[in-house]
Motif scaffolding. Structure first.
Motif: not given
Ligand code: IYR
Length: 218
Positions: A196-199, A118-121, A72-74, A37-44
């Motif tokens: 989101y999938a990592q590039e 890594v996954a944002p959620a 979502t808390d790291p 996964f990329s670490n790009k956040p996902v809107p709640r």
């Protein structure tokens, strides 16, 4: 007498039915489990909507025997990763029979679960086999079936929203009840990293069975 209300049927032409069946299939067939996964956040708000969608699933006696904990808390994600990896290391190194390890070889999995960091959620689905009201305990019905169907709806909603996920099943999963401070009647069912999938990520070259392998018409 129970209360009944009119059923709102969505009426379509034959062509529209065919078109919609086909386009939903074309959407769903592109769903894949991903592990990078990329670490790009996902809107709640998107997470809320996909969980609302999951909760449209049917359930035994409409008990809706599910709980969703969205992490979502790291720090919490890290705790979950470390606990999952500890169990998975035991499983891969000592608990899983060779036949199982052989079956997993095509997926390229091992005990490392970096995606949990890594996954944002992380959506953790719990099943609720019973509830207690004061002295009384009430059992829910068809709990695994109900939560399994809701998980299916959730995965479809995730994919439909342009997100990706993994249905992860660290085993045993009771550490989630402890880390997420859930009561005795909530049992961890699935751990679903979403994002989101990592590039450039790649997925195993595996295929779905053909219809004639799985369907009998009588
Ligand atoms: N839970 C382990 C092993 C695993 C089991 C099955 I069945 C899979 O389809 C994939 C993995 C893990 O997550 O690595």
């Amino acid at each position: 007498m129970p209360d009944f209300i009119p059923y709102e049927h969505v009426s379509m032409t034959d062509e529209e039915q065919m078109h919609r069946a086909e386009s939903f299939y074309q959407l769903c067939r592109r769903r894949r489990s991903i592990r990078e996964f990329s670490n790009k956040p996902v809107p709640r708000s998107i997470l809320e909507t996909i969980i609302r969608t999951a909760c449209t699933a049917p359930s035994g006696a409409n008990k809706q025997p599910w709980r969703f904990v969205v992490v979502t808390d790291p720090e919490l994600k890290r705790k979950i990763r470390l606990a999952a990896e500890a169990e998975e290391k035991q499983s891969y190194e000592h608990r899983m029979p060779q036949e199982w390890l052989d079956d997993l070889a095509v997926l390229g999995t091992d005990w490392h679960k970096e995606f949990l960091d890594v996954a944002p959620a992380l959506i953790v689905m719990f099943s609720i086999p019973f509830t207690t009201e004061g002295e009384r305990t009430r059992k829910n019905y068809y709990v695994k079936e109900s939560v399994g169907i809701a998980a299916g709806f959730l995965l479809a909603a995730i994919h439909n929203a342009g997100l990706a996920a993994l249905t992860h099943t660290p085993s045993p999963m009771d550490f989630l009840q402890r880390i997420l401070d859930r009561p005795e009647n909530e049992r961890a069912f699935l751990l679903i990293p979403v994002g989101y999938a990592q590039e450039g990520t790649r997925v195993p070259d595996i295929h779905r069975k053909q219809l004639d392998e799985i369907v009998l018409w009588r």
